[in-house]
Scaffold this active site. Structure first.
Site, PDB file in Angstrom:
ATOM      1  N   ASN A  44       0.828  -1.210   0.000  1.00 52.33           N
ATOM      2  CA  ASN A  44       0.000   0.000   0.000  1.00 52.33           C
ATOM      3  C   ASN A  44       0.860   1.257   0.000  1.00 52.33           C
ATOM      4  O   ASN A  44       1.969   1.277   0.550  1.00 52.33           O
ATOM      5  CB  ASN A  44      -0.999   0.001   1.167  1.00 52.33           C
ATOM      6  CG  ASN A  44      -0.376  -0.104   2.534  1.00 52.33           C
ATOM      7  OD1 ASN A  44       0.675  -0.713   2.694  1.00 52.33           O
ATOM      8  ND2 ASN A  44      -1.018   0.471   3.528  1.00 52.33           N
ATOM      9  N   VAL A  45       0.349   2.274  -0.660  1.00 54.15           N
ATOM     10  CA  VAL A  45       1.032   3.565  -0.774  1.00 54.15           C
ATOM     11  C   VAL A  45       0.023   4.651  -0.427  1.00 54.15           C
ATOM     12  O   VAL A  45      -0.971   4.826  -1.157  1.00 54.15           O
ATOM     13  CB  VAL A  45       1.586   3.775  -2.205  1.00 54.15           C
ATOM     14  CG1 VAL A  45       2.220   5.156  -2.332  1.00 54.15           C
ATOM     15  CG2 VAL A  45       2.604   2.686  -2.550  1.00 54.15           C
ATOM     16  N   GLU A  46       0.262   5.329   0.691  1.00 53.18           N
ATOM     17  CA  GLU A  46      -0.675   6.367   1.137  1.00 53.18           C
ATOM     18  C   GLU A  46      -0.230   7.739   0.643  1.00 53.18           C
ATOM     19  O   GLU A  46       0.840   7.897   0.053  1.00 53.18           O
ATOM     20  CB  GLU A  46      -0.785   6.310   2.665  1.00 53.18           C
ATOM     21  CG  GLU A  46      -1.343   4.957   3.110  1.00 53.18           C
ATOM     22  CD  GLU A  46      -1.555   4.839   4.606  1.00 53.18           C
ATOM     23  OE1 GLU A  46      -1.071   5.696   5.376  1.00 53.18           O
ATOM     24  OE2 GLU A  46      -2.225   3.855   5.001  1.00 53.18           O
ATOM     25  N   CYS A  55      -4.207   0.747  -2.344  1.00 56.19           N
ATOM     26  CA  CYS A  55      -4.103  -0.495  -1.577  1.00 56.19           C
ATOM     27  C   CYS A  55      -3.002  -1.391  -2.161  1.00 56.19           C
ATOM     28  O   CYS A  55      -2.631  -1.255  -3.338  1.00 56.19           O
ATOM     29  CB  CYS A  55      -5.421  -1.260  -1.619  1.00 56.19           C
ATOM     30  SG  CYS A  55      -6.724  -0.565  -0.587  1.00 56.19           S
ATOM     31  N   GLU A  57      -3.226  -4.394  -3.048  1.00 56.86           N
ATOM     32  CA  GLU A  57      -3.732  -5.203  -4.166  1.00 56.86           C
ATOM     33  C   GLU A  57      -3.737  -4.405  -5.470  1.00 56.86           C
ATOM     34  O   GLU A  57      -3.613  -4.982  -6.548  1.00 56.86           O
ATOM     35  CB  GLU A  57      -5.145  -5.713  -3.862  1.00 56.86           C
ATOM     36  CG  GLU A  57      -5.250  -6.591  -2.622  1.00 56.86           C
ATOM     37  CD  GLU A  57      -5.542  -5.793  -1.350  1.00 56.86           C
ATOM     38  OE1 GLU A  57      -5.055  -4.661  -1.213  1.00 56.86           O
ATOM     39  OE2 GLU A  57      -6.277  -6.320  -0.497  1.00 56.86           O
ATOM     40  N   CYS A  94     -10.194  -5.376   0.913  1.00 56.95           N
ATOM     41  CA  CYS A  94     -11.360  -4.494   1.007  1.00 56.95           C
ATOM     42  C   CYS A  94     -12.268  -4.736  -0.210  1.00 56.95           C
ATOM     43  O   CYS A  94     -11.892  -5.420  -1.162  1.00 56.95           O
ATOM     44  CB  CYS A  94     -10.917  -3.031   1.073  1.00 56.95           C
ATOM     45  SG  CYS A  94     -10.290  -2.360  -0.483  1.00 56.95           S
ATOM     46  N   CYS A  97     -10.895  -3.833  -3.639  1.00 59.40           N
ATOM     47  CA  CYS A  97      -9.834  -4.737  -4.092  1.00 59.40           C
ATOM     48  C   CYS A  97     -10.379  -6.115  -4.459  1.00 59.40           C
ATOM     49  O   CYS A  97      -9.820  -6.790  -5.314  1.00 59.40           O
ATOM     50  CB  CYS A  97      -8.739  -4.816  -3.041  1.00 59.40           C
ATOM     51  SG  CYS A  97      -7.810  -3.264  -2.967  1.00 59.40           S
TER      52      CYS A  97
HETATM   53  N1  THU Z   1      -5.377  -1.445   2.625  1.00 60.15           N
HETATM   54  C1  THU Z   1      -4.848  -2.256   1.663  1.00 60.15           C
HETATM   55  O1  THU Z   1      -3.706  -2.049   1.222  1.00 60.15           O
HETATM   56  N2  THU Z   1      -5.601  -3.285   1.200  1.00 60.15           N
HETATM   57  C2  THU Z   1      -6.844  -3.599   1.665  1.00 60.15           C
HETATM   58  O2  THU Z   1      -7.488  -4.502   1.122  1.00 60.15           O
HETATM   59  C3  THU Z   1      -7.391  -2.887   2.817  1.00 60.15           C
HETATM   60  C4  THU Z   1      -6.708  -1.619   3.173  1.00 60.15           C
HETATM   61  C5  THU Z   1      -4.566  -0.316   3.102  1.00 60.15           C
HETATM   62  C6  THU Z   1      -5.052   1.017   2.595  1.00 60.15           C
HETATM   63  C7  THU Z   1      -4.520   1.960   3.658  1.00 60.15           C
HETATM   64  O3  THU Z   1      -3.220   2.355   3.314  1.00 60.15           O
HETATM   65  C8  THU Z   1      -4.474   1.118   4.917  1.00 60.15           C
HETATM   66  O4  THU Z   1      -4.621  -0.227   4.512  1.00 60.15           O
HETATM   67  C9  THU Z   1      -5.560   1.458   5.921  1.00 60.15           C
HETATM   68  O5  THU Z   1      -6.823   1.408   5.334  1.00 60.15           O
END
Ligand code: THU
Length: 140
Positions: A44-46, A55, A57, A94, A97
């Site tokens: 994941n990259v915020e 996310c 995925e 999620c 994804c």
């Molecule tokens: N996140 C994912 O990378 N994949 C998911 O299926 C659920 C959530 C990440 C997104 C965000 O950076 C962090 O989890 C919190 O929501």
């Protein structure tokens, strides 16, 4: 195809350590096995603009398509996916994804869970797909 679930989970955990998650503090790693036996990863990259967060995925599916390949169907599709948090334990994808993975692996795609692998079709029943588009769009 035989799936090395502990191995796939371990790779996902290594990738989670490279996530960029300064806002949520939740690192996520994803590792996928293609129909041709290759391992693909994503993390994941915020972003300071929270809604732009990608996310793990998303990165995985992007990598699946972005890498060089002969273009064969099996190379471009996933058969198994492990998604973990930074602690190495499985994290269920999620909703967005699940939809993304559906197009990369179909309803038979195996998704790692704490209780063992489950088919994506069970996590996303009655999904919207390209068939809905082709059958229901204007002018059909
Ligand atoms: N996140 C994912 O990378 N994949 C998911 O299926 C659920 C959530 C990440 C997104 C965000 O950076 C962090 O989890 C919190 O929501």
């Amino acid at each position: 195809m035989e799936v090395d679930w502990p191995g796939l989970r371990e790779i996902a955990t290594e990738v989670a350590a490279r996530a960029y998650a300064p806002y949520s503090g939740l690192r996520v790693g994803a590792a996928g096995l293609t129909g041709s036996g290759q391992i693909i990863t994503g993390c994941n990259v915020e972003n300071a603009s929270y809604g732009l967060t990608l996310c793990a995925e998303c990165g995985l599916v992007n990598a699946l398509h972005a890498r060089a390949s002969t273009g064969s169907e099996s190379e471009k599709s996933l058969v198994a996916v492990a998604v973990v948090a930074g602690d190495g334990d499985p994290l269920l994808p999620c909703g967005r994804c699940r939809q993304l993975l559906l197009e990369a692996g179909g309803p038979r795609l195996l998704v790692d869970t704490a209780q063992g692998p489950v088919e994506l079709g069970n996590l996303l029943p009655a999904a919207f797909t390209g068939t809905d588009l082709s059958m229901r769009r204007d002018g059909q």
